[in-house]
Enzyme design. Structure first.
Site, PDB file in Angstrom:
ATOM      1  N   TRP A  71       0.739  -1.189   0.087  1.00 47.88           N
ATOM      2  CA  TRP A  71      -0.127  -0.083  -0.105  1.00 47.88           C
ATOM      3  C   TRP A  71       0.899   1.176   0.082  1.00 47.88           C
ATOM      4  O   TRP A  71       1.789   1.322  -0.822  1.00 47.88           O
ATOM      5  CB  TRP A  71      -0.837  -0.097   1.123  1.00 47.88           C
ATOM      6  CG  TRP A  71      -2.126  -1.244   1.204  1.00 47.88           C
ATOM      7  CD1 TRP A  71      -2.296  -2.348   1.769  1.00 47.88           C
ATOM      8  CD2 TRP A  71      -3.200  -1.405   0.124  1.00 47.88           C
ATOM      9  NE1 TRP A  71      -2.909  -3.056   1.412  1.00 47.88           N
ATOM     10  CE2 TRP A  71      -4.045  -2.727   0.380  1.00 47.88           C
ATOM     11  CE3 TRP A  71      -3.582  -0.537  -0.464  1.00 47.88           C
ATOM     12  CZ2 TRP A  71      -4.839  -2.983  -0.327  1.00 47.88           C
ATOM     13  CZ3 TRP A  71      -4.799  -0.708  -1.699  1.00 47.88           C
ATOM     14  CH2 TRP A  71      -5.377  -1.986  -1.074  1.00 47.88           C
ATOM     15  N   SER A  72       0.573   2.375   0.880  1.00 46.71           N
ATOM     16  CA  SER A  72       1.301   3.550   0.840  1.00 46.71           C
ATOM     17  C   SER A  72       2.816   3.550   1.300  1.00 46.71           C
ATOM     18  O   SER A  72       3.468   4.672   1.152  1.00 46.71           O
ATOM     19  CB  SER A  72       0.461   4.492   1.548  1.00 46.71           C
ATOM     20  OG  SER A  72      -0.805   4.709   0.833  1.00 46.71           O
ATOM     21  N   THR A  73       3.389   2.417   1.778  1.00 46.51           N
ATOM     22  CA  THR A  73       4.679   2.394   1.974  1.00 46.51           C
ATOM     23  C   THR A  73       5.313   2.653   0.519  1.00 46.51           C
ATOM     24  O   THR A  73       6.650   2.873   0.424  1.00 46.51           O
ATOM     25  CB  THR A  73       4.922   1.089   2.618  1.00 46.51           C
ATOM     26  OG1 THR A  73       4.226   1.078   3.799  1.00 46.51           O
ATOM     27  CG2 THR A  73       6.460   0.959   2.803  1.00 46.51           C
ATOM     28  N   LYS A  75       4.768   5.012  -1.314  1.00 43.52           N
ATOM     29  CA  LYS A  75       4.934   6.214  -1.548  1.00 43.52           C
ATOM     30  C   LYS A  75       6.393   6.905  -1.508  1.00 43.52           C
ATOM     31  O   LYS A  75       6.907   7.631  -2.204  1.00 43.52           O
ATOM     32  CB  LYS A  75       3.878   7.215  -0.845  1.00 43.52           C
ATOM     33  CG  LYS A  75       2.479   7.145  -1.217  1.00 43.52           C
ATOM     34  CD  LYS A  75       1.635   7.914  -0.434  1.00 43.52           C
ATOM     35  CE  LYS A  75       0.194   7.948  -0.871  1.00 43.52           C
ATOM     36  NZ  LYS A  75      -0.590   6.702  -0.570  1.00 43.52           N
TER      37      LYS A  75
END
Length: 388
Positions: A71-73, A75
């Site tokens: 997921w947003s890791t 980014k």
């Protein structure tokens, strides 16, 4: 651990025994299913652990090279792509986005700066028109809609978490400057040369290594309605347009798409290496990826505030740098307020602390209900700093 608990495998330096204990406690006390953890100190791996199961039915053990959607890791690595370009003089973080992406100037966005994209301050936390999961898989459609849409708030004034749009916004700038989508750019410039096992999306040939995500345990329907009823329109757009979760992330269509805010796949070892570039002040594995000055710029705070999307879920203000979140006074990434990191929906995390020379990568498949600061991650970070 007892014979009924998942076996933990790998290596942990004796100095970091507390970290291994916290990792094991996650299985015993915090409902962990399958997970991996890696820690580096001054570029040397001191913790490399994995254990549990890669599926809900507990038929596939989580092994050394199991991959999972984090997921947003994701980014952090996407921000790294932009900083590589800026470090080479090809991208000006203080220039208008429209200088690289002319269509973006529509609907009053001509003064939105590249730094606003990196720091969740562009006012584009979500689209205003309904956007389906299938449409999310269409890069050209999604970026065209973002270019045409009006900001939810005055850009540059406040942060509001760009949960899914972040990767398309930063990623399209990377594509306009380099000619490559961020996944391909990351592979060419960072993960390929450094041998890091991380991709945006997942090649079909690697699907056999991927753990299946397991959705969070559902909150009571009344509680869900109460929470969503408190969200501002921008937050609803960011978090529910479209709604994505474990079900979508386990599909071939999700894995085949380029969703740079949310569909990076890798090992904990790979996360620790990528965030290790920031912890190493631009260098990792004997290679320099960023100049020290460019690496420092990643954690240039853009102003503390109550986040316009996530604010209802936190009892404190937060501060975003140019791509990563500062640990700040709340200590999300340890006691050093200048440490940085990024959490992924449901629990995963990457952490970088240049002062301590430390990076951490944590990946798991049983998602918790938290967008950030999952109790499993918090326990691991606390144990790490207790050993330093």
């Amino acid at each position: 651990m007892s014979e009924h608990e998942p076996q933990v495998h790998g290596h942990c330096d004796a100095r970091f025994a507390a970290v291994r204990e916290a990792f094991e406690e996650n299985f015993r006390d915090r409902d962990e299913l399958g997970a991996a953890l890696a820690v580096t100190v001054d570029g040397t791996t001191v913790v490399d652990l994995w254990g549990g199961w890669a599926d809900a039915a507990r038929t596939r053990p989580w092994d050394r090279d199991t991959l999972v959607n984090v997921w947003s890791t994701t980014k952090g690595p996407v921000a790294l792509c932009a900083h590589v370009l800026a470090d080479r003089g090809l991208l000006d973080l203080d220039a208008p986005v429209a200088a690289y992406w002319p269509e973006f100037a529509a609907a009053g966005k001509e003064k939105v700066l590249v730094r606003h994209l990196l720091s969740h301050r562009a006012g584009l936390a979500g689209l205003r028109e309904p956007h389906s999961v299938a449409q999310l898989y269409d890069w050209e459609l999604t970026t065209a809609r973002l270019a045409a849409t009006e900001p939810w708030w005055e850009p540059g004034t406040r942060s509001g978490y760009h949960a899914l749009t972040y990767g398309f916004l930063v990623g399209e700038v990377v594509r306009r400057v380099s000619g490559l989508l961020p996944g391909a750019f990351l592979e060419r410039e960072v993960t390929g040369p450094l041998g890091i096992d991380f991709t945006v999306g997942l090649p079909e040939k690697e699907s056999g290594r991927a753990a299946r995500l397991v959705r969070p345990r559902a909150a009571p329907a009344g509680e869900q309605a109460r929470v969503f009823g408190q969200l501002a329109p921008a937050a609803l757009a960011a978090l529910t347009n479209p709604v994505v979760g474990a079900t979508e992330a386990n599909t071939p269509e999700w894995r085949a798409a380029e969703i740079p805010a949310a569909n990076g796949h890798g090992t904990a070892r790979a996360i620790a290496a990528l965030y290790g570039v920031f912890a190493g002040r631009g260098a990792y594995g004997g290679r320099r990826v960023l100049s020290p000055e460019a690496a420092e710029r990643v954690r240039e705070g853009q102003g503390s505030c109550r986040d316009l999307v996530l604010g209802a879920g936190f009892a404190h203000d937060t501060e975003v740098g140019l791509g990563l979140w500062l640990s700040g006074p709340n200590g999300s990434y340890g006691p050093n307020p200048r440490a940085v990191g990024h959490d992924g929906f449901g629990g995963s995390c990457g952490l970088a602390d240049p002062e301590a020379g430390v990076s951490l990568g944590y990946a798991m498949n049983r998602m918790g209900p938290h967008i950030a600061d999952d109790p499993r991650k918090t326990a691991l970070v606390k144990a790490l700093y207790s050993a330093l």
